[in-house]
Design a protein around this motif. Structure first.
Motif, PDB file in Angstrom:
ATOM      1  N   PHE A 190      32.312  33.398  36.319  1.00 19.95           N
ATOM      2  CA  PHE A 190      32.262  32.489  37.460  1.00 19.95           C
ATOM      3  C   PHE A 190      30.910  32.624  38.150  1.00 19.95           C
ATOM      4  N   THR A 191      30.621  31.717  39.046  1.00 17.23           N
ATOM      5  CA  THR A 191      29.398  31.812  39.848  1.00 17.23           C
ATOM      6  C   THR A 191      29.730  32.502  41.146  1.00 17.23           C
ATOM      7  N   GLN A 229      28.960  36.035  48.800  1.00 18.09           N
ATOM      8  CA  GLN A 229      28.979  37.180  47.877  1.00 18.09           C
ATOM      9  C   GLN A 229      27.550  37.574  47.532  1.00 18.09           C
ATOM     10  N   GLY A 256      41.022  38.329  48.311  1.00 14.46           N
ATOM     11  CA  GLY A 256      40.680  37.376  47.267  1.00 14.46           C
ATOM     12  C   GLY A 256      39.281  36.804  47.376  1.00 14.46           C
ATOM     13  N   GLY A 284      36.626  38.291  46.685  1.00 19.32           N
ATOM     14  CA  GLY A 284      35.797  38.795  45.591  1.00 19.32           C
ATOM     15  C   GLY A 284      34.888  39.946  45.976  1.00 19.32           C
ATOM     16  N   LYS A 285      35.471  40.955  46.596  1.00 16.33           N
ATOM     17  CA  LYS A 285      34.671  42.120  46.963  1.00 16.33           C
ATOM     18  C   LYS A 285      34.404  43.013  45.755  1.00 16.33           C
ATOM     19  N   THR A 286      35.363  43.035  44.839  1.00 13.87           N
ATOM     20  CA  THR A 286      35.243  43.963  43.719  1.00 13.87           C
ATOM     21  C   THR A 286      33.969  43.732  42.915  1.00 13.87           C
ATOM     22  N   ARG A 302      40.723  27.547  45.206  1.00 10.28           N
ATOM     23  CA  ARG A 302      41.984  28.227  45.519  1.00 10.28           C
ATOM     24  C   ARG A 302      42.898  27.275  46.281  1.00 10.28           C
TER      25      ARG A 302
HETATM   26  P1  ADP Z   1      39.236  41.098  47.001  1.00  5.26           P
HETATM   27  O1  ADP Z   1      38.091  40.735  47.872  1.00  5.26           O
HETATM   28  O2  ADP Z   1      40.536  40.766  47.623  1.00  5.26           O
HETATM   29  O3  ADP Z   1      39.165  42.520  46.522  1.00  5.26           O
HETATM   30  P2  ADP Z   1      38.887  40.534  44.237  1.00  5.26           P
HETATM   31  O4  ADP Z   1      37.591  41.203  44.104  1.00  5.26           O
HETATM   32  O5  ADP Z   1      40.082  41.238  43.712  1.00  5.26           O
HETATM   33  O6  ADP Z   1      39.129  40.149  45.743  1.00  5.26           O
HETATM   34  O7  ADP Z   1      38.770  39.078  43.607  1.00  5.26           O
HETATM   35  C1  ADP Z   1      39.864  38.213  43.532  1.00  5.26           C
HETATM   36  C2  ADP Z   1      39.773  37.385  42.281  1.00  5.26           C
HETATM   37  O8  ADP Z   1      38.738  36.442  42.395  1.00  5.26           O
HETATM   38  C3  ADP Z   1      39.461  38.199  41.044  1.00  5.26           C
HETATM   39  O9  ADP Z   1      40.288  37.751  40.017  1.00  5.26           O
HETATM   40  C4  ADP Z   1      38.012  37.877  40.761  1.00  5.26           C
HETATM   41  O10 ADP Z   1      37.726  37.949  39.393  1.00  5.26           O
HETATM   42  C5  ADP Z   1      37.887  36.472  41.274  1.00  5.26           C
HETATM   43  N1  ADP Z   1      36.550  36.107  41.748  1.00  5.26           N
HETATM   44  C6  ADP Z   1      35.683  36.892  42.415  1.00  5.26           C
HETATM   45  N2  ADP Z   1      34.562  36.215  42.739  1.00  5.26           N
HETATM   46  C7  ADP Z   1      34.736  34.953  42.274  1.00  5.26           C
HETATM   47  C8  ADP Z   1      33.933  33.769  42.303  1.00  5.26           C
HETATM   48  N3  ADP Z   1      32.745  33.754  42.885  1.00  5.26           N
HETATM   49  N4  ADP Z   1      34.445  32.669  41.739  1.00  5.26           N
HETATM   50  C9  ADP Z   1      35.659  32.674  41.162  1.00  5.26           C
HETATM   51  N5  ADP Z   1      36.461  33.757  41.102  1.00  5.26           N
HETATM   52  C10 ADP Z   1      36.005  34.891  41.654  1.00  5.26           C
END
Ligand code: ADP
Ligand code: MG
Length: 756
Positions: free
Chosen positions: A257-258, A263, A289, A291-293, A509
């Motif tokens: 993904f981008t 982020q 959700g 995308g912190k990870t 989403r």
């Molecule tokens: P959180 O911030 O709650 O920890 P996660 O890091 O678990 O969120 O990310 C949630 C989901 O979104 C994961 O499945 C991740 O792969 C996906 N994700 C993260 N960044 C993006 C993005 N820029 N575009 C689409 N999906 C993303």
């Protein structure tokens, strides 16, 4: 009697009362002094009976003419009826279910009665007013600004006021820990005066002065703590982790993904920060959700590229395993060894992107396989072997729980520590972190870890123990939270902290459809849930309590609408499994279960062996169950918006349209502006700000958040006092030794924060 006298030794406190006071955190006389009212009832106006008007809140002063108890014919309630007279007329008074009043007050007694006046055909009446005999003693419940305290079952306002009055004179024994010079300079009143004034203010002005002084104390301590951690941080040096632009670009390019704009900004801020030789202390805040990870992964990758190890620590095994799986996925194909270490499972695993083909990796990790699978893969490896690989630096990226803090865990070259949902770490674990922080060995990184902790929101570092000039090494520190913490609050709480915020969700989403359900539509909601399950989905049910009549449940003063629904996990579980959903598989989960049982319950749900999981707020932490599509919340008025938002974030994690159903009893259903706001708002930060405005930070973020339990009065909006406190902290911190009483107070404060 002195400040440390246990409450059980105070007049009229028996064993039971002492226990109940304990629930409120009141164990000593001093605790009582610091148990502040949350509001005041203005009963200063003493009026003549003939002048009483319907709906007014006032005090009358008169003599008891008649008083008697009787049992009400219809409701079988005990009713105490009295006639009170002053020279202008007489007034009827009733109390319900307080038969002792019939004994406490005798005809001829002179009394104050304070309360609301009701007028009817027979003239004025007061229902259940506060009463107090007129003596030479200062009144506590009538004819003044009357303090109202948060209570727990079995304690009354009157009792607490009586106790507060007993201990109030002890305030004189507290020597002021602020130098007179500062008091003068900042126009603050002395501490004993403030403590008396907050319980029994003479007027609004006195109350304002008292509150200001006590808020200042709280905020100054926070600011001093921040000053201390800042100093402490600057005393350490951290490895400069160079920004390898092309490698990181490639990493980002390989993502499916981008990155969102925020982020990218967050990642950039972090990657810049870790290039410096002063240790980073940063909070990455982003909604569930958001995308912190992946941002964390980029920082870990940067550490790796610089030849350093990186740690990602999570508060639970489930989360650690989830992170581990995510990182394995994100780093697949790269020659990085990643390890997972948790306490309850002696299991460890080493995955090496270089050795394994991408396929086998994605087979074992991908496809949302649960960590039971991992556990099996893992069992083959010995923990000792793992620890050795850690110590010699063979494992580069380490994911784990607080097990990472145990003895025998050493790192070769630790460059970066990331802690997810730090505030979720238990008190016990924080204690360990604290103890670890006292060891000062050089290379092994428990020090690095804990000194990093020190700089985070857990700050055990006593000012006294500052280094003697030698510069010790420390890892960079990043904590992550899905609890949206507005910048203003973060600054107030953690002065020494930089913040990166991911403020948007990845595109596409589906918003979670949120409804506050009328009590009458409960059956319909159950039907809806059944249909979802029949469609293959799963359901969370969250309750505010574990069991009915949970001991020590504090009646939250600030949440309006005297709600009396006591939905508990165990009773809901019984009801749903035995009456409503006989055909479905229902499970339960709460914080008092053993770790193994909890894992088991979670695991079954994850595997789809349970359809409906009834639980307490333990599910709030980022557990990932993509198949769950309904989050049903009982007693929703008992939770803050930020917390509700966390619950809601447990669903909607896949392609299935998801729903969040809120229930409260009918009273709060009608009154709940807050919950209606939640129906239509999906931005965690907006919700947090709304919540903060309505309830204050302690209520919003839970009192276990370090520092917050010390903030009983101060609010985000106290900008003026915050500024003053910051000024004073800057001024006194450099020669803190010149202020022995202040030092003493800081020590006391740290004891409370860390050992409570
Ligand atoms: P959180 O911030 O709650 O920890 P996660 O890091 O678990 O969120 O990310 C949630 C989901 O979104 C994961 O499945 C991740 O792969 C996906 N994700 C993260 N960044 C993006 C993005 N820029 N575009 C689409 N999906 C993303
Ligand atoms: Mg997460």
């Amino acid at each position: 009697m002195n400040l440390t006298t246990p409450v059980s030794e105070l007049t009229k406190v028996g064993k039971t009362a002492a226990k109940r006071l304990g629930y409120l955190g009141i164990h000593t006389a001093q605790d009582l002094l610091y148990y502040f009212p949350f509001r005041y009832e203005d009963y200063r106006r003493v009026v003549l009976i003939k002048d009483l008007r319907d709906g007014e809140s006032v005090t009358i002063s008169g003599a008891v003419e008649l008083i008697s108890n009787r049992r009400s014919f219809r409701s079988r309630k005990m009713v105490t009826e009295a006639l009170i007279r002053d020279h202008s007329g007489s007034l009827r008074v009733v109390w319900f279910n307080q038969p002792f009043i019939g004994k406490a007050l005798r005809p001829g007694d002179k009394v104050y009665l304070s309360g609301a006046v009701k007028g009817d055909l027979l003239g004025a009446q007061m229902v259940s007013p506060a009463y107090e005999k007129i003596t030479s003693r200062e009144t506590t419940s009538t004819a003044r600004l009357v303090p109202m305290y948060a209570l727990t079952a079995g304690l009354t306002q009157k009792q607490i006021r009586f106790l507060a009055q007993q201990v109030a004179p002890l305030a004189e024994q507290l020597s002021d820990w602020l130098p007179a010079k500062i008091l003068g300079q900042y126009d603050l009143i002395p501490l004993p005066q403030a403590l008396r004034g907050i319980h029994f203010p003479i007027d609004e002005a006195a109350l304002k002065k008292s509150t200001e002084r006590l808020k200042f104390d709280e905020l100054l301590l926070l600011q001093l703590q921040a000053e201390d951690s800042r100093k402490n941080r600057l005393d350490h040096s951290a490895p400069q982790l160079t920004f390898h632009q092309s490698a990181l670009q490639e990493f980002v390019g390989r993502l499916p993904f981008t990155l969102t704009k925020t982020q990218k900004i967050a990642a950039w801020e972090i990657l810049q920060d870790i290039q410096k030789s002063t240790p980073m202390n940063r909070l990455l805040s982003g909604d569930v959700g958001s995308g912190k990870t992946v941002v964390a992964a980029m920082a870990l990758y940067s550490a790796f590229l610089n030849g350093y190890q990186g740690v990602l620590m999570a508060p639970t095994e489930i989360l650690a395993a989830q992170h581990f799986a995510s990182l394995c996925r994100l780093f697949s194909g790269l020659p990085i060894s990643i390890g997972l270490l948790t306490a309850n499972q002696v299991s460890t695993v080493i995955l090496n992107g270089a050795q394994r083909s991408e396929e086998s990796l994605s087979q074992s990790i991908n496809g949302e396989r649960s960590f039971a699978t991992l556990r099996m893969t893992v069992a083959k490896k010995e923990k000792e072997g793992f620890l050795k690989k850690l110590a010699i630096g063979e494992i580069k990226i380490i994911v784990g729980t607080h097990a990472l803090l145990s003895e025998g865990v050493h790192f070769k070259k630790l460059g970066l520590v990331i802690v997810d949902e730090q505030h979720r770490f238990g008190v016990e674990q924080r204690k360990v972190i604290k103890e670890k922080s006292l060891t000062t060995s050089s290379q092994t990184s428990l020090t690095a870890l804990s000194s990093a902790e020190e700089r985070g929101t857990v700050t055990p570092s006593p000012l006294q123990r500052r280094g003697q000039g030698e510069v010790s090494q420390s890892a960079h520190f990043l904590s992550m939270t899905a609890t949206p913490i507005p910048r203003s609050l973060a600054l107030m709480l953690y002065g020494d902290l930089d913040i990166s915020i991911i403020s948007e969700l990845p595109p596409g989403r589906k918003p979670i459809i949120t409804r506050l359900v009328e009590p009458a539509k409960r059956e319909k909601a159950y039907e809806f849930i059944r249909a979802q399950v029949k469609n293959g989905r799963q359901v969370f049910v969250v309750c505010p309590l574990i069991e009915d009549k949970q001991a020590g449940a504090i009646v939250a003063p600030l949440r309006g609408g005297g709600s009396n629904d006591k939905r508990s996990v165990l009773s809901e579980y019984d009801k749903l499994s035995q009456q409503i959903f006989l055909d479905l598989r229902v499970g339960y989960l709460h914080g008092k279960m053993k770790a193994k049982e909890k894992d088991g319950a979670m695991e079954k749900f994850k595997q789809g062996e349970t359809d409906i999981l009834v639980s307490t707020s333990v599910v709030e932490v980022g557990v990932d169950i993509p198949n769950a599509s309904v989050m049903m919340i009982e007693g929703a008025d008992k939770f803050g918006l930020a917390q509700l938002h966390q619950f809601r974030g447990r669903v909607g994690r896949s392609i299935h349209q998801s729903y969040c159903l809120l229930f409260t009893d009918s009273d709060s259903y009608r009154s709940s502006e807050r919950l209606k706001y939640f129906e239509t708002h999906h931005d965690g930060f907006k919700l947090a700000e709304k919540d903060l405005a309505m309830r204050g930070p302690g209520e919003v973020y839970g009192t276990e958040q370090s520092g917050l339990q010390q903030l009983r009065l101060a609010k985000l909006t106290d900008q003026g006092i915050i500024k003053k406190a910051r000024e004073v902290a800057r001024e006194v911190a450099p020669d803190i030794k010149k202020y022995p009483k202040l030092l003493e107070k800081i020590k006391e404060w740290e004891r409370v924060v860390h050992l409570e």
